[in-house]
Each structure stands twice: as structure tokens, then as C-alpha cells.
Design an enzyme around this catalytic site. Structure first.
Site, mmCIF file in Angstrom:
data_model
loop_
_atom_site.group_PDB
_atom_site.id
_atom_site.type_symbol
_atom_site.label_atom_id
_atom_site.label_comp_id
_atom_site.label_asym_id
_atom_site.label_seq_id
_atom_site.Cartn_x
_atom_site.Cartn_y
_atom_site.Cartn_z
ATOM 1 N N TYR A 129 -6.862 -1.380 -8.242
ATOM 2 C CA TYR A 129 -5.997 -0.990 -7.124
ATOM 3 C C TYR A 129 -5.817 -2.164 -6.159
ATOM 4 C CZ TYR A 129 -4.334 1.566 -3.005
ATOM 5 O OH TYR A 129 -3.594 1.992 -1.920
ATOM 6 N N ILE A 138 2.376 1.703 -3.487
ATOM 7 C CA ILE A 138 1.437 2.208 -4.486
ATOM 8 C C ILE A 138 1.133 3.686 -4.246
ATOM 9 C CG2 ILE A 138 -0.929 2.030 -5.366
ATOM 10 C CD1 ILE A 138 -0.803 -0.977 -4.609
ATOM 11 N N GLU A 139 0.907 4.049 -3.000
ATOM 12 C CA GLU A 139 0.440 5.401 -2.697
ATOM 13 C C GLU A 139 1.514 6.470 -2.909
ATOM 14 O OE1 GLU A 139 -2.458 6.435 -2.223
ATOM 15 O OE2 GLU A 139 -3.572 4.586 -1.858
ATOM 16 N N THR A 140 2.698 6.262 -2.351
ATOM 17 C CA THR A 140 3.711 7.336 -2.398
ATOM 18 C C THR A 140 5.121 6.836 -2.661
ATOM 19 O OG1 THR A 140 4.036 7.208 0.013
ATOM 20 C CG2 THR A 140 2.389 8.797 -0.790
ATOM 21 N N ILE A 169 0.847 -1.207 0.000
ATOM 22 C CA ILE A 169 0.000 0.000 0.000
ATOM 23 C C ILE A 169 0.878 1.252 0.000
ATOM 24 C CG2 ILE A 169 -1.655 1.364 1.339
ATOM 25 C CD1 ILE A 169 -2.944 -1.019 -0.022
#
Length: 331
Positions: free
Chosen positions: A311, A123-125, A120
Site C-alpha cells: 500500500y 487508492i482509498e475511494t 491516498i
């Protein structure tokens, strides 16, 4: 009211009024009054803060948003290729090694696998490296007081943002995030920051911007609060007939009916899946042919973080590859 406070209030209000179109001025002023009445904010302080926020371009911005043509969703194979890369897998293994004890502690407390938390964050940052450079107060204010179709949602997030800033002693004008107002390592929206973020490094504050420990604990807590099933399965590929394909959704699909029910409808459910297990079916459109998957409860929980099935599947597949590489380097 003391005279010097009254002078500051009138001065701030005058500056504030000159910076905004009449429509935005009234909407913003109403919002400020609400924050003062319901949450005991200082009106002079809020007027001073909002006088430094550029909302004038909001009208043009919202016209562009409302006229933007509807684009065809990105195919699953292209979407996956953006995130499941050798570099992101390597960075994930490095992050895991650098935060091993914290990840172990989060897994033990919340029963969310370490590799899912790492995926996670990847993927996010990209593990905290790309948190966004948009001033969050300005972002949320423009979306709240312009013509955006979800302005009610963003106005609520603006309220949560100011409360979050006050609760964590953060300067609202200095906070930056995504173009839609997401914040920190895990790109929490402000309401999620308030309700799910935790102080996992025990320093007395919740910091999702610079504390990897708080980010790790907060993501695990988020999934736990959304009823994560301890170390449960995510998904399996399945072949569906044209008739059965109608049960497969491109958008979020919550497991509601049991394996026993689907077997009664002639779905080829693997024998090791218990009759009582609730299942759903999704399709992931590619350039030439869609993939079809049988999904379990934890896959649905992943879509609570982001409602896109692509996602959630990316998180599942990236986490698997990161874990494989991590185990190879940590025999």
C-alpha cells in the site's frame, strides 16, 4: 422516570429482544448500558436504534470468517496494477486541479506534499466515488457481537462510531462505508475520524463524506500527527545479498538503525544519505522475483495509514505519476 419514557423503554426493549439471539441480545444490551453510563446516551434511543439493526445473521457470518482458508498474499506486481492505472492517474490530476487551493493550504499547514494526499484519496475511494455501501452501524455491531477474532477492536470502534455520529450530528442508521466499517473519502475508521479529522472548509462540522476539503485536511493532519518528516524521502531500490536479505521485511519495517550502522555491515548505502539517517529494508514479493527497497521514515509513516508495505509503495509510485502528469498540464 416519567411514565411515558418508561413505556417507550419497555416497548423498545421488547422489540429489541425479539430481533436477536439470546447471546447477541445480552452482549448488545451490555454495550448499550455501557454507552448510557459512560457517555450519557439515551437508553430508549439506543434500544430503538439497535432494534433496527439486523444482527441475526452474525453467527453464520462469523462461522464463514473463522473457517475461511488463509490465502497467499497478492503479489506486488498484481497489487500495483490494481491502483496505478491511466484512469486513476487522470482522475488524480483532475481532482488536484479542482481542489488546488485547498491542497496548497494543506501542504503549507502540515508539510505533507499535495501529491501524496491525492494518491491516498485515489487508492482509498477513487477520489470519493467508491466510499462503500455497507450500513456502518450494522457492520460494526455484527463484528462486535459475533465471533470475529477482533471483536474487541470492533466493539471499541462501535463505541467511537456512536460518539462520532453524535459529535457531528449524523444519523447513525444512515451512514454507509466499507465492509469493515471505514468511512468517507479517506476511509477513516471511526476512532481516526474522531481524533484526526478536521474541519478544513470552516463550515462548523467535520464531514468526510461530502467535503473534499475536510478529507484533504484530515489526511494531511493524520500524517502530521504520526510524525511526518517535512518533505522527506520515501524509498530507493537497493540490491541485497542473501545474508542482507534477512533484514528486509514483507510487513511493516520501522527504521531504527542509522545509515552509519548499515554501512558498517557492508550494505551499499548511497553516499548522499547522511550517516545519522535511520533506514529500514523491505521486500515486495512478485510472481518471479522480489523487489528490495531501502526505506526512510516517511515510508514508515505511510504504513500508519495502512500497514501493508504494498500500500505504502503504491502511494509513493502513484503520487509520483500523478505529479508528473499534473506538472505537464500545468507548466
Amino acid at each position: 422516570m416519567p411514565i411515558f419514557v418508561l413505556i417507550i423503554l419497555l416497548f423498545s426493549q421488547s422489540i429489541f429482544a425479539k430481533t436477536l439471539p439470546a447471546t447477541n441480545f445480552q452482549a448488545t444490551h451490555n454495550f448499550i448500558n455501557k454507552m448510557v453510563k459512560e457517555h450519557q446516551f439515551s437508553k430508549p434511543e439506543l434500544l430503538a436504534i439497535f432494534s433496527k439493526v439486523n444482527l441475526i445473521v452474525a453467527e453464520k457470518t462469523q462461522k464463514i470468517v473463522t473457517k475461511k482458508p488463509k490465502l497467499k498474499p497478492m503479489s506486488w506486481d498484481k497489487y500495483r496494477s490494481l491502483f496505478i492505472t491511466d484512469t486513476r492517474i487522470k482522475n488524480g490530476v483532475d481532482f488536484w486541479n479542482n481542489n488546488l487551493e485547498t491542497l496548497k493550504r494543506a501542504e503549507k499547514k502540515y508539510n505533507v506534499p499535495q501529491e501524496i494526499i491525492v494518491a491516498i484519496l485515489g487508492i482509498e475511494t477513487n477520489y470519493g466515488h467508491n466510499q462503500g455501501q455497507h450500513p456502518t452501524l450494522e457492520t460494526l455491531a455484527r463484528l462486535s457481537f459475533g465471533k470475529h477474532r477482533r471483536k474487541k477492536f470492533y466493539k471499541k470502534e462501535l463505541e467511537e462510531f456512536l460518539l462520532m455520529s453524535r459529535e457531528n450530528d449524523l444519523a447513525p442508521l444512515l451512514i454507509k462505508g466499507s465492509y469493515a466499517g471505514a468511512l468517507g473519502y479517506g476511509q477513516f475508521i471511526s476512532s481516526s475520524y474522531r481524533y484526526y479529522a478536521v474541519d478544513f472548509d470552516f463550515d462548523g462540522k467535520v464531514d468526510l463524506f461530502s467535503s473534499s476539503a475536510d478529507a484533504i485536511g484530515s489526511i494531511a493532519n493524520y500524517f502530521d500527527k504520526h510524525q511526518w518528516h517535512d518533505f522527506g524521502a520515501y524509498a530507493r531500490p537497493i540490491t541485497l545479498t542473501n545474508t542482507q536479505l534477512k533484514q528486509a521485511k514483507s510487513s511493516t519495517n520501522k527504521p531504527k538503525k542509522t545509515a552509519k550502522y548499515w554501512r558498517s555491515k557492508d550494505f551499499n548505502i548511497d553516499h548522499d544519505i547522511d550517516n545519522k539517517t535511520k533506514l529500514a529494508f523491505i521486500k515486495l514479493p512478485q510472481e518471479h522475483k522480489s523487489e528490495t527497497w531501502l526505506t526512510f521514515w516517511n515510508f514508515y509513516v505511510l504504513t500508519r495509514y495502512n500497514h501493508d508495505n504494498r500500500y505504502a509503495m503504491t502511494a509513493v509510485q502513484l503520487s509520483s505519476k500523478i505529479k508528473q502528469q499534473f506538472n505537464q498540464t500545468n507548466p
